[in-house]
Design a protein around this motif. Structure first.
Motif, mmCIF file in Angstrom:
data_model
loop_
_atom_site.group_PDB
_atom_site.id
_atom_site.type_symbol
_atom_site.label_atom_id
_atom_site.label_comp_id
_atom_site.label_asym_id
_atom_site.label_seq_id
_atom_site.Cartn_x
_atom_site.Cartn_y
_atom_site.Cartn_z
ATOM 1 N N PRO A 45 3.833 -15.219 -17.136
ATOM 2 C CA PRO A 45 4.036 -13.959 -17.864
ATOM 3 C C PRO A 45 3.390 -12.777 -17.147
ATOM 4 O O PRO A 45 2.386 -12.914 -16.450
ATOM 5 N N VAL A 46 4.008 -11.607 -17.324
ATOM 6 C CA VAL A 46 3.466 -10.372 -16.776
ATOM 7 C C VAL A 46 2.355 -9.868 -17.698
ATOM 8 O O VAL A 46 2.499 -9.839 -18.922
ATOM 9 N N ASP A 47 1.229 -9.494 -17.108
ATOM 10 C CA ASP A 47 0.097 -8.972 -17.870
ATOM 11 C C ASP A 47 0.384 -7.512 -18.227
ATOM 12 O O ASP A 47 0.394 -6.643 -17.346
ATOM 13 N N PRO A 48 0.631 -7.194 -19.493
ATOM 14 C CA PRO A 48 0.988 -5.811 -19.856
ATOM 15 C C PRO A 48 -0.124 -4.813 -19.570
ATOM 16 O O PRO A 48 0.132 -3.617 -19.427
ATOM 17 N N ALA A 106 12.846 -16.154 -4.588
ATOM 18 C CA ALA A 106 13.642 -16.812 -5.630
ATOM 19 C C ALA A 106 12.883 -17.943 -6.318
ATOM 20 O O ALA A 106 13.298 -18.406 -7.373
ATOM 21 N N ALA A 107 11.787 -18.404 -5.744
ATOM 22 C CA ALA A 107 10.992 -19.465 -6.373
ATOM 23 C C ALA A 107 10.079 -18.858 -7.435
ATOM 24 O O ALA A 107 9.693 -17.685 -7.335
ATOM 25 N N PRO A 108 9.742 -19.614 -8.476
ATOM 26 C CA PRO A 108 8.807 -19.098 -9.481
ATOM 27 C C PRO A 108 7.484 -18.686 -8.842
ATOM 28 O O PRO A 108 6.946 -19.398 -7.983
ATOM 29 N N HIS A 109 6.960 -17.534 -9.222
ATOM 30 C CA HIS A 109 5.704 -17.038 -8.653
ATOM 31 C C HIS A 109 5.101 -16.016 -9.595
ATOM 32 O O HIS A 109 5.754 -15.506 -10.516
ATOM 33 N N ASP A 110 3.846 -15.699 -9.368
ATOM 34 C CA ASP A 110 3.100 -14.775 -10.217
ATOM 35 C C ASP A 110 3.219 -13.364 -9.656
ATOM 36 O O ASP A 110 2.718 -13.065 -8.569
#
Length: 403
Positions: free
Chosen positions: A317-320, A287-291
């Motif tokens: 951000p997700v790398d497309p 639930a914590a912000p993470h990559d």
């Protein structure tokens, strides 16, 4: 692996899992003007009277049993982290008082004249939903959690079919719920250990089923808390090769005890690199912000990552490019519908799966919420509802004695 996944397996829809007597839409839609029988009863509960009040003894009113209702004496109620967010005002101001709890297990006390699926004495459960429109395409397909008109949560939500009264949850002695949203708890399940299955269990079961997980495929579980420990058990029971991702080396042995085949300590870049393209599915419970990019790199062609928790802040951000180069899917999943939740309970009974729980009394609820925030629980707290009346009565008598 099935090419082109994820898809819902067996395009017959979950509607086939609904009892025949509730498979068709009702004749009347949701309405705040719906007639509600007079009467009902007051029951002991614990809840919040403001965002800063903590959990205190309360009395809440339960409606009179309607012809299609089931009245339940609550035995146990799991503590979900969303209970903390709601009662502490972390998801915005709420109507007060608010009684949380949506992982409810108990015995049927009374049934309405039209109820056919349950009888007095049956052990039953109530999860995150107590109603939906019952008419939209999603409801008819058995995924009421995605009701197009908005479902009715077990607590903190106006109930249109019952005069707009605010729903109050399972930190209480009793609850009255429409038959359609009551679940049967199999005899093989311990009632206290079954309670968290009604939220945490189906939340992790649903994406595994949606993905169409096949025996031998690789599943990664990010985080080893209330959701994560059940994801490990469920994936293993489905025949998966399970990898747990954790920040703590200390959790490696616990992960293996739960059934994990591999453990990756995410603070070690070499361990992460070794896991690249080794998995078919990742269940992310953090639930914590993470990559999430580092977990997307662990997926093979046509793999998928499902986000189950709501991070408390913005995410990187997700790398497309990661999605495009391996035809990956990045999605989310929300609890489960009623038919799927029953399917999950039956699956858990068949495979001996239950939550690892610690029982708490009513007067320990605040401390339990604090420990949940600190991550000090292995892995799920469950309220012993038999302590509610004693604690509520004692509090009332103390107040009377001070007058």
């Amino acid at each position: 692996m099935t090419p082109g996944r994820p898809v819902m397996p067996g395009a017959d829809k979950l509607r086939r899992g609904l009892p025949a007597e509730v498979a068709e839409p009702p004749s009347s839609a949701l309405s705040n003007d719906a007639e509600v029988p007079a009467g009902g009863s007051d029951v002991a509960a614990y809840g919040a009277t403001s965002a800063s009040s903590g959990l205190v003894p309360l009395t809440v009113h339960r409606r009179e049993v309607k012809p299609d209702d089931v009245e339940i004496d609550i035995e146990f109620c799991g503590l979900c982290h969303s209970d903390v967010h709601a009662t502490r005002g972390e998801w915005g101001e709420r109507p007060w008082p608010l009684v949380p709890g949506h992982e409810i297990v108990g015995r049927v006390r009374r049934v309405g004249d039209e109820v056919r699926g349950f009888a007095v004495g049956d052990r039953v459960g109530v999860g995150c939903l107590v109603d939906s429109c019952r008419e939209c395409a999603n409801c008819l397909d058995g995924v009421e959690q995605y009701c197009e008109r908005g479902n009715v949560g077990t607590y903190g939500v106006p109930d249109p079919r019952n005069g707009g009264e605010l729903t109050q949850g399972g930190y209480s002695e009793r609850i009255v719920v429409n038959e359609r949203f009551v679940l049967r708890i199999p005899d093989a399940l311990d009632p206290a250990e079954a309670a968290p299955l009604l939220c945490a269990g189906v939340t992790t079961y649903s994406p595994l089923r949606y993905f169409g997980l096949e025996p031998g495929e690789g599943v990664g579980v990010v985080g080893l808390g209330g959701l994560g420990h059940l994801a490990v058990k469920l994936a293993k029971a489905m025949g998966a090769d399970v990898t747990v991702f954790t920040r703590s080396e200390a959790k490696a042995s616990a992960a293996r005890e739960l059934g994990a085949d591999h453990v990756v300590v995410t603070s070690d870049p070499e361990q992460l690199a070794a896991a690249h393209r080794s998995l078919d599915l990742v269940i992310d419970t953090v639930a914590a912000p993470h990559d999430v990019n580092e977990y997307l790199r662990t997926l093979r062609l046509d793999g998928a990552l499902f986000q189950l928790s709501l991070p408390s802040g913005p995410m990187p951000p997700v790398d497309p490019r990661l999605l495009v180069r391996q035809r990956l899917s990045y999605g989310g999943s929300l609890i489960g519908g009623i038919a799927e939740t029953q399917e999950m309970l039956d699956f858990c009974a068949e495979h001996g799966i239950a939550a690892d729980v610690e029982l708490v009394d009513a007067d320990g609820l605040d401390a339990a919420h604090d420990r949940m925030v600190a991550g000090d629980v292995k892995y799920r707290f469950v309220l012993d509802a038999s302590t509610l009346r004693n604690d509520s009565t004692a509090s009332h008598e103390a107040q009377e004695g001070q007058r």
